[in-house]
Design an enzyme around this catalytic site. Sequence first.
Site, PDB file in Angstrom:
ATOM      1  N   LYS A  39       0.838  -1.207   0.000  1.00 35.53           N
ATOM      2  CA  LYS A  39       0.000   0.000   0.000  1.00 35.53           C
ATOM      3  C   LYS A  39       0.867   1.249   0.000  1.00 35.53           C
ATOM      4  CE  LYS A  39      -1.724   1.578   4.022  1.00 35.53           C
ATOM      5  NZ  LYS A  39      -1.363   2.961   4.330  1.00 35.53           N
ATOM      6  N   ASN A  40       1.851   1.300   0.897  1.00 37.43           N
ATOM      7  CA  ASN A  40       2.627   2.523   1.074  1.00 37.43           C
ATOM      8  C   ASN A  40       3.628   2.780  -0.037  1.00 37.43           C
ATOM      9  OD1 ASN A  40       1.112   3.043   3.274  1.00 37.43           O
ATOM     10  ND2 ASN A  40       2.641   2.405   4.769  1.00 37.43           N
ATOM     11  N   ARG A  94      -4.488  10.795   4.162  1.00 34.16           N
ATOM     12  CA  ARG A  94      -3.362  11.726   4.299  1.00 34.16           C
ATOM     13  C   ARG A  94      -2.389  11.642   3.139  1.00 34.16           C
ATOM     14  NH1 ARG A  94      -2.311  14.067   8.296  1.00 34.16           N
ATOM     15  NH2 ARG A  94      -0.213  14.344   7.507  1.00 34.16           N
ATOM     16  N   CYS A 124      -4.707  13.006  12.473  1.00 38.26           N
ATOM     17  CA  CYS A 124      -5.415  11.718  12.368  1.00 38.26           C
ATOM     18  C   CYS A 124      -5.319  11.017  13.714  1.00 38.26           C
ATOM     19  CB  CYS A 124      -4.859  10.892  11.222  1.00 38.26           C
ATOM     20  SG  CYS A 124      -3.481   9.846  11.665  1.00 38.26           S
ATOM     21  N   ARG A 179       0.630  14.960  12.826  1.00 38.77           N
ATOM     22  CA  ARG A 179       1.201  14.722  11.483  1.00 38.77           C
ATOM     23  C   ARG A 179       1.282  15.981  10.635  1.00 38.77           C
ATOM     24  NH1 ARG A 179      -1.060   8.945   9.486  1.00 38.77           N
ATOM     25  NH2 ARG A 179       0.802   9.013   8.198  1.00 38.77           N
ATOM     26  N   ASP A 204       4.438   0.527  12.113  1.00 42.53           N
ATOM     27  CA  ASP A 204       3.217  -0.071  11.570  1.00 42.53           C
ATOM     28  C   ASP A 204       3.032  -1.528  11.988  1.00 42.53           C
ATOM     29  OD1 ASP A 204       3.441   1.738   8.387  1.00 42.53           O
ATOM     30  OD2 ASP A 204       2.853   2.357  10.398  1.00 42.53           O
ATOM     31  N   ILE A 224       7.635   7.102  16.882  1.00 42.30           N
ATOM     32  CA  ILE A 224       7.313   7.786  15.625  1.00 42.30           C
ATOM     33  C   ILE A 224       6.054   8.642  15.756  1.00 42.30           C
ATOM     34  CG2 ILE A 224       6.914   7.474  13.150  1.00 42.30           C
ATOM     35  CD1 ILE A 224       9.624   6.442  13.893  1.00 42.30           C
ATOM     36  N   ARG A 228      -8.604  -0.350   4.307  1.00 40.78           N
ATOM     37  CA  ARG A 228      -7.637   0.600   3.763  1.00 40.78           C
ATOM     38  C   ARG A 228      -6.294  -0.053   3.470  1.00 40.78           C
ATOM     39  NH1 ARG A 228      -7.209   6.076   6.783  1.00 40.78           N
ATOM     40  NH2 ARG A 228      -5.991   6.318   4.887  1.00 40.78           N
TER      41      ARG A 228
HETATM   42  C1  EPZ Z   1       4.340   6.876   6.254  1.00 42.44           C
HETATM   43  O1  EPZ Z   1       3.583   7.981   6.774  1.00 42.44           O
HETATM   44  C2  EPZ Z   1       3.355   5.709   6.172  1.00 42.44           C
HETATM   45  N1  EPZ Z   1       2.249   6.074   5.309  1.00 42.44           N
HETATM   46  C3  EPZ Z   1       2.834   5.376   7.564  1.00 42.44           C
HETATM   47  O2  EPZ Z   1       2.011   4.213   7.468  1.00 42.44           O
HETATM   48  C4  EPZ Z   1       4.007   5.039   8.462  1.00 42.44           C
HETATM   49  O3  EPZ Z   1       3.544   4.818   9.764  1.00 42.44           O
HETATM   50  C5  EPZ Z   1       5.008   6.209   8.468  1.00 42.44           C
HETATM   51  O4  EPZ Z   1       5.424   6.519   7.133  1.00 42.44           O
HETATM   52  C6  EPZ Z   1       6.251   5.890   9.280  1.00 42.44           C
HETATM   53  O5  EPZ Z   1       6.863   4.742   8.826  1.00 42.44           O
HETATM   54  C7  EPZ Z   1       2.418   6.020   3.968  1.00 42.44           C
HETATM   55  O6  EPZ Z   1       3.458   5.718   3.430  1.00 42.44           O
HETATM   56  C8  EPZ Z   1       1.236   6.374   3.132  1.00 42.44           C
HETATM   57  P1  EPZ Z   1       6.456  10.333   8.260  1.00 42.44           P
HETATM   58  P2  EPZ Z   1       4.182   9.476   6.730  1.00 42.44           P
HETATM   59  O7  EPZ Z   1       6.411  11.541   7.420  1.00 42.44           O
HETATM   60  O8  EPZ Z   1       4.912   9.673   5.468  1.00 42.44           O
HETATM   61  C9  EPZ Z   1       6.406  13.639  11.751  1.00 42.44           C
HETATM   62  C10 EPZ Z   1       0.125   2.846   7.803  1.00 42.44           C
HETATM   63  O9  EPZ Z   1      -0.329   2.311   8.828  1.00 42.44           O
HETATM   64  N2  EPZ Z   1       6.471  14.623  10.647  1.00 42.44           N
HETATM   65  O10 EPZ Z   1       7.674   9.490   8.211  1.00 42.44           O
HETATM   66  O11 EPZ Z   1       3.079  10.403   7.050  1.00 42.44           O
HETATM   67  C11 EPZ Z   1       5.039  12.942  11.790  1.00 42.44           C
HETATM   68  O12 EPZ Z   1       4.097  13.698  12.472  1.00 42.44           O
HETATM   69  C12 EPZ Z   1       0.631   4.304   7.846  1.00 42.44           C
HETATM   70  O13 EPZ Z   1       0.204   2.279   6.713  1.00 42.44           O
HETATM   71  C13 EPZ Z   1       6.582  15.963  10.944  1.00 42.44           C
HETATM   72  O14 EPZ Z   1       6.647  16.341  12.119  1.00 42.44           O
HETATM   73  O15 EPZ Z   1       5.195   9.400   7.957  1.00 42.44           O
HETATM   74  C14 EPZ Z   1       5.362  11.636  12.466  1.00 42.44           C
HETATM   75  O16 EPZ Z   1       5.319  11.791  13.837  1.00 42.44           O
HETATM   76  C15 EPZ Z   1       0.363   4.975   9.144  1.00 42.44           C
HETATM   77  N3  EPZ Z   1       6.616  16.857   9.928  1.00 42.44           N
HETATM   78  C16 EPZ Z   1       6.775  11.347  11.983  1.00 42.44           C
HETATM   79  O17 EPZ Z   1       7.320  12.582  11.518  1.00 42.44           O
HETATM   80  C17 EPZ Z   1       6.535  16.460   8.604  1.00 42.44           C
HETATM   81  O18 EPZ Z   1       6.558  17.309   7.693  1.00 42.44           O
HETATM   82  C18 EPZ Z   1       6.840  10.308  10.864  1.00 42.44           C
HETATM   83  O19 EPZ Z   1       6.114  10.768   9.762  1.00 42.44           O
HETATM   84  C19 EPZ Z   1       6.428  15.091   8.307  1.00 42.44           C
HETATM   85  C20 EPZ Z   1       6.397  14.180   9.346  1.00 42.44           C
END
Ligand code: EPZ
Length: 424
Positions: free
Chosen positions: A22-23, A94, A118, A123, A311, A333, A403
């Site tokens: 998915k991701n 998202r 969320c 996020r 995850d 995370i 999802r």
């Molecule tokens: C991706 O989300 C995945 N989603 C998530 O999977 C996964 O949990 C996550 O990476 C971490 O591995 C998809 O790929 C669609 P991040 P993403 O940007 O890209 C903070 C699932 O269950 N952050 O690495 O949104 C954020 O708030 C989902 O399949 C900022 O502060 O994750 C978080 O605490 C859930 N500012 C941390 O970093 C930013 O601009 C990690 O977020 C961006 C992120």
Amino acid sequence: MDSILVQGGGPLNGQIPIAGAKNACLTLMPATLLSEEPLTLTNAPRLSDIKTMTELLRSLGSEVATMQDGKTLAMSCHGEINTRAEYDIVRKMRASNLVLGPLLAREGVAEVSLPGGCAIGARPMDIHTDGLTLMGADIELRDGYLHAKAQGGRLKGKGAVIGFPFASVGATENIMMAATLAKGTTVINNAAREPEIVDLADCLRKMGAQIDGDGTSTITIQGVDRLGGATHPVVTDRIELGTYMLAPAFCGGEVECLGGRMDLLTSFCEKLDEAGIDVTETDKGLKVKRRTDEIKAINITTEPFPGFPTDLQAQMMAVLCTANGTSVLEEKIFENRFMHAPELVRMGANIDVAGGTATVTGVNKLKGAPVMATDLRASISLILAGLAAEGETKVSRVYHLDRGYEKVVRKLQAVGAQIERISE
Ligand code: EPZ
């Protein structure tokens, strides 16, 4: 609304095929915006999130067709396109924010609704927007939308290093896609290293992009004037893989996950070994079984790849509910990713949550109960817990599950689980 009924029962034996990720698919699909040529993805998963991304891309003017096999997405995006990603679609998912970089790179402008928070955390998108600003984009938040404009109509690689304060997956994907058509060279430092990012880079290279260092913390992208088309297989879903690898850990038996690869889940497999669960590579995937009837308590800290994936934290917590001893799980995370804990406690688990730390003291047996899914990974952890519990577990709000897990009932039934989906 649908629910899933699970009867706790005996060992699970057999094979479970693992779908495309998915991701990975959610970041590969927006890459079609970077080219006028067709982009075809094979091994795509059949999930509601993929349908939402399809809806979004079509609203921007892309053609997206799902081929007969249900796993091939034929996409193309030529001519005039719409550069506004509407709130009504973005609020559903998202990952819609992954069109920001490609739209800016292609058209020099983009209006993307901010997704909002969320269940698992606030996020924000500051790392995405700070990086794009360094590449010469003016970005303003107005009426809930990010309004972005590339100075001079085209993003610029600065040759300087865009240093991420945190190895964000989404920001790495957005900036990497944006930089493929930027003027000059862009360097991302402290980039995320997830396999989905390597998969995206592989696909972009097939389209003609010049990218080095994906999979490491430093990615270098030499911008080009245009990208071509490509056909690309979506990488295996390591989170679906890890989820089903835990099924025999819960209930006993032996399960082979078809298409599974150890390199996608190294730290996870090390933790399984520590807990007394054997993982062996076969010519078809990964075979998993408990060493003895007992699971050992272990400690987990979630981290960016190659660390333990956040995850898989919920699923691992559910297994550790009946482990021998006390386990400590640290969620590093997301700030609010223990919503499954109170539901597991309803099934008789002994869990104490304090901020980002959960302490799980193993009990002999969980008991079936009606429980509620709060997010995607929480929902599957409750289903797995139900497989090992005494009696019946009813998991409601399973739309979360759709999802990220295709055919979950059929896949688990195939290895002997007593599980069914009911509509109410
Ligand atoms: C991706 O989300 C995945 N989603 C998530 O999977 C996964 O949990 C996550 O990476 C971490 O591995 C998809 O790929 C669609 P991040 P993403 O940007 O890209 C903070 C699932 O269950 N952050 O690495 O949104 C954020 O708030 C989902 O399949 C900022 O502060 O994750 C978080 O605490 C859930 N500012 C941390 O970093 C930013 O601009 C990690 O977020 C961006 C992120």
